[in-house]
Design a protein around this motif. Structure first.
Motif, PDB file in Angstrom:
ATOM      1  N   UNK A 285      36.828  49.590  52.894  1.00 25.77           N
ATOM      2  CA  UNK A 285      38.165  48.979  52.865  1.00 25.77           C
ATOM      3  C   UNK A 285      38.341  48.041  54.060  1.00 25.77           C
ATOM      4  N   UNK A 286      37.774  48.375  55.186  1.00 24.80           N
ATOM      5  CA  UNK A 286      37.857  47.494  56.355  1.00 24.80           C
ATOM      6  C   UNK A 286      37.060  46.213  56.112  1.00 24.80           C
ATOM      7  N   UNK A 287      35.923  46.324  55.465  1.00 25.40           N
ATOM      8  CA  UNK A 287      35.128  45.137  55.105  1.00 25.40           C
ATOM      9  C   UNK A 287      35.929  44.250  54.157  1.00 25.40           C
ATOM     10  N   UNK A 288      36.588  44.871  53.172  1.00 23.31           N
ATOM     11  CA  UNK A 288      37.419  44.116  52.228  1.00 23.31           C
ATOM     12  C   UNK A 288      38.530  43.382  52.959  1.00 23.31           C
ATOM     13  N   UNK A 289      39.222  44.081  53.871  1.00 21.29           N
ATOM     14  CA  UNK A 289      40.318  43.458  54.630  1.00 21.29           C
ATOM     15  C   UNK A 289      39.804  42.309  55.496  1.00 21.29           C
ATOM     16  N   UNK A 290      38.657  42.519  56.121  1.00 21.18           N
ATOM     17  CA  UNK A 290      38.090  41.484  56.997  1.00 21.18           C
ATOM     18  C   UNK A 290      37.784  40.217  56.210  1.00 21.18           C
ATOM     19  N   UNK A 291      37.082  40.353  55.106  1.00 21.02           N
ATOM     20  CA  UNK A 291      36.721  39.158  54.340  1.00 21.02           C
ATOM     21  C   UNK A 291      37.938  38.501  53.712  1.00 21.02           C
ATOM     22  N   UNK A 292      38.912  39.307  53.315  1.00 19.46           N
ATOM     23  CA  UNK A 292      40.137  38.728  52.771  1.00 19.46           C
ATOM     24  C   UNK A 292      40.826  37.858  53.822  1.00 19.46           C
ATOM     25  N   UNK A 293      40.801  38.306  55.067  1.00 19.86           N
ATOM     26  CA  UNK A 293      41.477  37.574  56.149  1.00 19.86           C
ATOM     27  C   UNK A 293      40.736  36.306  56.535  1.00 19.86           C
ATOM     28  N   UNK A 294      39.406  36.350  56.543  1.00 19.32           N
ATOM     29  CA  UNK A 294      38.651  35.207  57.067  1.00 19.32           C
ATOM     30  C   UNK A 294      38.260  34.190  55.999  1.00 19.32           C
ATOM     31  N   UNK A 295      38.296  34.569  54.732  1.00 22.11           N
ATOM     32  CA  UNK A 295      37.793  33.674  53.691  1.00 22.11           C
ATOM     33  C   UNK A 295      38.819  32.655  53.211  1.00 22.11           C
ATOM     34  N   UNK A 296      40.074  32.764  53.655  1.00 19.23           N
ATOM     35  CA  UNK A 296      41.106  31.850  53.172  1.00 19.23           C
ATOM     36  C   UNK A 296      42.218  31.763  54.209  1.00 19.23           C
ATOM     37  N   UNK A 297      43.125  30.808  54.009  1.00 16.49           N
ATOM     38  CA  UNK A 297      44.272  30.654  54.907  1.00 16.49           C
ATOM     39  C   UNK A 297      45.482  30.224  54.087  1.00 16.49           C
ATOM     40  N   UNK A 298      46.674  30.319  54.698  1.00 18.02           N
ATOM     41  CA  UNK A 298      47.892  29.913  53.989  1.00 18.02           C
ATOM     42  C   UNK A 298      47.830  28.428  53.634  1.00 18.02           C
TER      43      UNK A 298
END
Length: 440
Positions: A285-298
């Motif tokens: 779940x931490x890996x999922x959160x990390x990639x979700x945060x770094x792979x895109x922006x507003x």
């Protein structure tokens, strides 16, 4: 061929980053030119084949803006790429996207039949109708086809292509040097087709492959899209956000197929899936959160938000004003189903544009995240609940794909729901599909 129902797996490469993954190319394991690197695709296809995947699935579109995802900005044409993969793999299916809106049936039939022969029966065609309305301008049209025309044209297009694939009977090419006979003329059939959208004389100048003809794939969630899939598809590519919604879609497609006189078991349902694996569920779940945060922006999400709306530019609006419902009109000939769903959600919640974009950016925890055991168990649960027949796995960060093939695949095999060897040499054999009869 095994009689037991087993999970089917497809690999969907995201190259340097597809929708919602604009920064995937920052991963040092992803070559900065991955989307045009045939060596990168060959390596990925060989990894998938070593893990006994059924197919590799190449998505495509033919219209871009500077705000398109990186993978869309610079990528190889599907059938050209798949021809290279055909001679560097032996078993994995090779599925390419070709639009019925901006291709002619004869050309599509010939190109796919060529790939099918080059690969010895491993080709598949992902039938799309081009949701990007801007594609019209690249093909000399002032306007994109409306929904009904797109899907009417698609149904006729596929039917004509399939008729062309039946131009030669299986034993038409005699090739007898002793008698001097190359062709049995009675077994070559012209088409002389005239319909609402196409006129094709035929015949096609290429024989059938070991699997008879390429496997038909289709993706579309509108009523027209579902009807098209139920009518012509061997495999339907979709999205299933939950077991219950997956089951509902599964039942709906099968029921539509039966109403059309088809055997429901002849259609395979393969939703796309994101999978994240860690040593523990918490780590995954931490890996999922990390990639979700770094792979895109507003900012990237705001620029991309307009794609479903015919690439309407939402940056022109006040972010903190009510959601601009009038923008839906720009989606009439684009991805209208997705655009209307987004608009309806924004209106129902009283969202501003900022809130609507932010909602799309929110992490929605995927179902298939956890340790290898957890992921395998969840995949099996969905499969046994008949929410799907398998998974099209989005291939993003390379280490996650490696973990899936090395850690999850063996568990699926041990549980008896995934193959230990390919059943044959063709895509139809892998998928358990019959060879279409060459009716005359």
């Amino acid at each position: 061929m095994s009689s037991k129902r087993q999970i089917k797996l497809g690999a969907v490469p995201m190259g340097v980053g597809g929708p919602g993954r604009h920064n995937l190319w920052h991963d040092p394991e992803v070559p900065a030119d991955a989307s045009v690197s045939v060596e990168w695709f060959i390596d990925l296809a060989q990894q998938a084949e070593a893990a006994l995947f059924d197919l590799i699935f190449i998505v495509d579109s033919q219209f871009i803006t500077p705000d398109s995802p990186p993978h869309y900005l610079n990528r190889l044409e599907p059938l050209t790429l798949l021809s290279a993969l055909a001679v560097t793999t032996r078993h994995i299916g090779l599925v390419g996207t070709l639009t019925t809106s901006y291709n002619e049936p004869f050309n599509v039939a010939r190109r796919l039949a060529s790939l099918d022969l080059i690969s010895k029966g491993r080709a598949g065609w992902n039938v799309v109708t081009s949701g990007d309305a801007g594609t019209a301008g690249n093909y000399g049209r002032d306007e994109h086809y409306d929904y009904d025309t797109r899907y009417g044209r698609a149904l006729e297009h596929v039917e004509v292509v399939q008729k062309l694939w039946r131009s030669y009977e299986d034993d038409a090419l005699v090739r007898n040097r002793e008698t001097g006979q190359f062709l049995d003329r009675s077994k070559l059939h012209a088409l002389h087709y005239k319909g609402e959208h196409f006129s094709v004389v035929g015949p096609l100048n290429i024989q059938r492959s070991p699997q008879g003809q390429p496997v038909i794939f289709q993706a579309g969630d509108s009523h027209q899209g579902r009807d098209l899939g139920a009518n012509v598809a061997d495999v339907v590519f979709t999205h299933a956000p939950s077991v219950e919604k997956g089951q509902a879609f599964y039942r709906d497609i099968k029921a539509r197929a039966e109403r059309l006189g088809r055997n429901a078991d002849d259609i395979i349902i393969l939703p796309g899936a994101q999978i994240y694996i860690g040593d523990t569920d918490a780590e995954a779940r931490e890996i999922e959160r990390h990639y979700h945060a770094v792979d895109h922006s507003f900012e990237q999400a705001l620029a991309e938000y307009g794609r479903s709306f015919g690439w309407h530019d939402f940056r022109q609006y006040d972010l903190d004003a009510p959601f601009p419902v009038e923008a839906l009109e720009h989606a009439r000939s684009s991805f209208y189903t997705a655009a209307k769903a987004a608009t309806d959600q924004a209106v129902a919640n009283g969202w501003t544009l900022r809130q609507a974009v932010a909602a799309g950016l929110q992490l929605r925890p995927n179902a298939f995240v956890g340790s290898a055991e957890t992921v395998a168990n969840e995949m099996i649960r969905w499969f046994e609940a008949r929410a799907l027949d398998g998974f099209n796995l989005y291939i993003g960060h390379p280490e996650q794909f490696r973990r899936f093939t090395r850690e999850v695949v063996p568990i699926l095999q041990e549980r008896g729901v995934y193959r230990r060897a390919y059943e044959g040499s063709t895509l139809r054999e892998s998928l358990g599909l019959e060879i279409p009869r060459n009716l005359r």
